[in-house]
Design a protein around this motif. Sequence first.
Motif, PDB file in Angstrom:
ATOM      1  N   LYS A 176       6.016 -16.178  -6.741  1.00 22.38           N
ATOM      2  CA  LYS A 176       5.061 -15.602  -5.792  1.00 22.38           C
ATOM      3  C   LYS A 176       3.659 -16.143  -6.068  1.00 22.38           C
ATOM      4  O   LYS A 176       2.856 -16.306  -5.150  1.00 22.38           O
ATOM      5  CB  LYS A 176       5.116 -14.085  -5.856  1.00 22.38           C
ATOM      6  N   VAL A 187       2.131  -1.472  -3.041  1.00 26.42           N
ATOM      7  CA  VAL A 187       3.211  -2.452  -2.907  1.00 26.42           C
ATOM      8  C   VAL A 187       3.368  -3.085  -4.281  1.00 26.42           C
ATOM      9  O   VAL A 187       2.453  -3.762  -4.763  1.00 26.42           O
ATOM     10  CB  VAL A 187       2.875  -3.525  -1.851  1.00 26.42           C
ATOM     11  N   LYS A 222       5.708  -5.482  -6.724  1.00 27.36           N
ATOM     12  CA  LYS A 222       6.773  -6.498  -6.638  1.00 27.36           C
ATOM     13  C   LYS A 222       7.066  -7.130  -7.983  1.00 27.36           C
ATOM     14  O   LYS A 222       6.163  -7.318  -8.797  1.00 27.36           O
ATOM     15  CB  LYS A 222       6.352  -7.633  -5.691  1.00 27.36           C
ATOM     16  N   GLY A 274      15.559  -9.293  -2.855  1.00 29.78           N
ATOM     17  CA  GLY A 274      15.013  -8.319  -1.914  1.00 29.78           C
ATOM     18  C   GLY A 274      14.880  -6.918  -2.488  1.00 29.78           C
ATOM     19  O   GLY A 274      14.390  -6.016  -1.821  1.00 29.78           O
ATOM     20  N   VAL A 325      11.100  -4.911  -4.742  1.00 27.73           N
ATOM     21  CA  VAL A 325       9.876  -4.413  -4.117  1.00 27.73           C
ATOM     22  C   VAL A 325       9.939  -2.909  -3.931  1.00 27.73           C
ATOM     23  O   VAL A 325      10.921  -2.390  -3.411  1.00 27.73           O
ATOM     24  CB  VAL A 325       9.682  -5.066  -2.728  1.00 27.73           C
ATOM     25  N   VAL A 328       7.597   0.007  -2.070  1.00 28.47           N
ATOM     26  CA  VAL A 328       6.433   0.332  -1.249  1.00 28.47           C
ATOM     27  C   VAL A 328       6.379   1.855  -1.173  1.00 28.47           C
ATOM     28  O   VAL A 328       7.302   2.479  -0.648  1.00 28.47           O
ATOM     29  CB  VAL A 328       6.575  -0.271   0.169  1.00 28.47           C
ATOM     30  N   GLU A 358       0.154  -5.682  -4.424  1.00 33.29           N
ATOM     31  CA  GLU A 358      -0.349  -6.280  -3.185  1.00 33.29           C
ATOM     32  C   GLU A 358      -1.011  -5.237  -2.313  1.00 33.29           C
ATOM     33  O   GLU A 358      -0.618  -4.067  -2.325  1.00 33.29           O
ATOM     34  CB  GLU A 358       0.809  -6.877  -2.374  1.00 33.29           C
ATOM     35  N   SER A 359      -1.952  -5.697  -1.495  1.00 29.56           N
ATOM     36  CA  SER A 359      -2.482  -4.803  -0.464  1.00 29.56           C
ATOM     37  C   SER A 359      -1.409  -4.618   0.609  1.00 29.56           C
ATOM     38  O   SER A 359      -0.550  -5.485   0.802  1.00 29.56           O
ATOM     39  CB  SER A 359      -3.773  -5.361   0.124  1.00 29.56           C
ATOM     40  N   LEU A 416       0.296  -4.436   4.137  1.00 34.88           N
ATOM     41  CA  LEU A 416       0.154  -5.057   5.461  1.00 34.88           C
ATOM     42  C   LEU A 416       0.855  -4.174   6.485  1.00 34.88           C
ATOM     43  O   LEU A 416       2.049  -3.918   6.372  1.00 34.88           O
ATOM     44  CB  LEU A 416       0.793  -6.452   5.476  1.00 34.88           C
ATOM     45  N   ASN A 421      14.487  -0.283  -0.683  1.00 34.98           N
ATOM     46  CA  ASN A 421      14.714  -1.594  -0.080  1.00 34.98           C
ATOM     47  C   ASN A 421      16.056  -2.153  -0.511  1.00 34.98           C
ATOM     48  O   ASN A 421      16.553  -1.878  -1.600  1.00 34.98           O
ATOM     49  CB  ASN A 421      13.614  -2.563  -0.508  1.00 34.98           C
TER      50      ASN A 421
HETATM   51  P1  AMP Z   1       9.833  -8.922   0.136  1.00 36.22           P
HETATM   52  O1  AMP Z   1      10.985  -8.914  -0.828  1.00 36.22           O
HETATM   53  O2  AMP Z   1       8.574  -9.508  -0.399  1.00 36.22           O
HETATM   54  O3  AMP Z   1      10.247  -9.435   1.487  1.00 36.22           O
HETATM   55  O4  AMP Z   1       9.523  -7.380   0.471  1.00 36.22           O
HETATM   56  C1  AMP Z   1      10.526  -6.539   0.985  1.00 36.22           C
HETATM   57  C2  AMP Z   1       9.936  -5.635   2.031  1.00 36.22           C
HETATM   58  O5  AMP Z   1       8.899  -4.832   1.467  1.00 36.22           O
HETATM   59  C3  AMP Z   1       9.266  -6.370   3.189  1.00 36.22           C
HETATM   60  O6  AMP Z   1      10.145  -6.760   4.186  1.00 36.22           O
HETATM   61  C4  AMP Z   1       8.304  -5.311   3.674  1.00 36.22           C
HETATM   62  O7  AMP Z   1       8.965  -4.358   4.481  1.00 36.22           O
HETATM   63  C5  AMP Z   1       7.867  -4.643   2.411  1.00 36.22           C
HETATM   64  N1  AMP Z   1       6.635  -5.271   1.944  1.00 36.22           N
HETATM   65  C6  AMP Z   1       6.528  -6.282   1.054  1.00 36.22           C
HETATM   66  N2  AMP Z   1       5.237  -6.624   0.866  1.00 36.22           N
HETATM   67  C7  AMP Z   1       4.502  -5.814   1.662  1.00 36.22           C
HETATM   68  C8  AMP Z   1       3.101  -5.665   1.903  1.00 36.22           C
HETATM   69  N3  AMP Z   1       2.181  -6.395   1.264  1.00 36.22           N
HETATM   70  N4  AMP Z   1       2.718  -4.726   2.785  1.00 36.22           N
HETATM   71  C9  AMP Z   1       3.624  -3.948   3.421  1.00 36.22           C
HETATM   72  N5  AMP Z   1       4.947  -4.029   3.229  1.00 36.22           N
HETATM   73  C10 AMP Z   1       5.394  -4.954   2.354  1.00 36.22           C
END
Ligand code: AMP
Length: 423
Positions: free
Chosen positions: A103, A146, A148, A155, A158, A160, A184-185, A187, A223
């Motif tokens: 990342k 958030v 990670k 997947g 994470v 949130v 992370e901030s 989104l 998740n």
């Molecule tokens: P990722 O494995 O990074 O795809 O994160 C899994 C899920 O977590 C994403 O599909 C989003 O629903 C949520 N997520 C990850 N990062 C963010 C973020 N910065 N802001 C809001 N939701 C996030």
Amino acid sequence: MRVLVIGSGAREHALLLGLRRDPHIDFLAVAPGNAGTSAVAEQHEVDVTSAEAVTALARKLEVDLVIIGPEVPLVLGVADAVRAAGIACFGPSKDAARIEGSKAFAKDVMAAAGVRTAGSETVDNPAHLDAALDRFGPAAGQPAWVVKDDGLAAGKGVVVTDDRDMARAHAASLLDSGHPVLLESFLDGPEVSLFCLVDGATVVPLLPAQDFKRVADFDAGPNTGGMGAYSPLPWLPADVLSAIVSGVVEPVAAELVRRGCPFSGLLYAGLAITSNGPAVIEFNCRFGDPETQAVLALLESPLGQLLYSTATGTLADAGPLEWRDGYAVTVVVAAENYPGRPRVGDVITGSEAPGVLHAGTARRDDGAVVSSGGRVLSIVGTGADLVAAREEAYRIVSSIRLPGSHFRSDIALAAAEGRITLA
Ligand code: AMP
Ligand code: GLY
């Protein structure tokens, strides 16, 4: 053309079905595959993380193209080894795969390319965790923290949450097991998965899709790797889509070329469409699962030709893609306890029906199909609109029997009811 697909999920099953429709392909193999893919392709055992084993199999089968489905072999450099053996390979080099595998690398590339993404901070010392948590989430006026895992986590790395104790506990457990943590901030806005074929600076987008990450209806629970998807997105205006291609994917592809690690394969942009426009949540270096099952159900162009031209640096000559009208919806049937440690070994009935793609399935000695992983099946329905595609997918889901299994009943529902709007 002779083709070998590496992987064992429903994504690979979807790739194989797409390849089988391509008249240029006269031999199709998969390794290691699952109980469903053996009906489509010659099946072989392989350790997908071993560059030597994958290359030796590709040589033995005398294939013209190897397609690598999952991220783990790509991050380990298996595509480099296949290419070094003189065989075309669909999938990025180890260096380019860092866009998913690290990342920190992805953030650095995005900053250099001027691409919007979430603000972030890496924490590798538990003593710094509390102060860092104060700079994010509700403590800093955002809806949620958030948290990670900085590396690959299928997947599931994470969390949130607006619950500080939960955010802190996830971060602390990652740090305890020696993994740096990324804060992370948050989104806000509907999410888009945009898959693009990329060959150096050439970018060809596929239809956009949306994934459902949370395990339960209405985005409840933890998740997962993805519980369902649909494509295309009726609520996503064409100008926003082209802004994603020209403002996100093309600059990142160009930056990777500039850094001497050009991307070749499938670049997956995961974005949130915020009130300030698209912002990147993550990049992946391969087809997404379960979005691929929906997207490829609508592709009419010959898939083998497209992936071969990407792999051999001639994507620019491939011409526009052709798509079937209408929509596709994928519903994942998961094993009891997924995304925790799944219950396995249960007999599945109904899994031979059209529209059923296999993931965590195996064939027992007596011929029965049994569950062998968390995400067991991906059910794909198509139709003239999302209502019809949902109906077909859920009709097939209701004909499947797997003790203890669960699925989401709201895949594509908000979009079908016109309830997704952009701020
Ligand atoms: P990722 O494995 O990074 O795809 O994160 C899994 C899920 O977590 C994403 O599909 C989003 O629903 C949520 N997520 C990850 N990062 C963010 C973020 N910065 N802001 C809001 N939701 C996030
Ligand atoms: N659908 C999410 C992923 O493939 O990472």
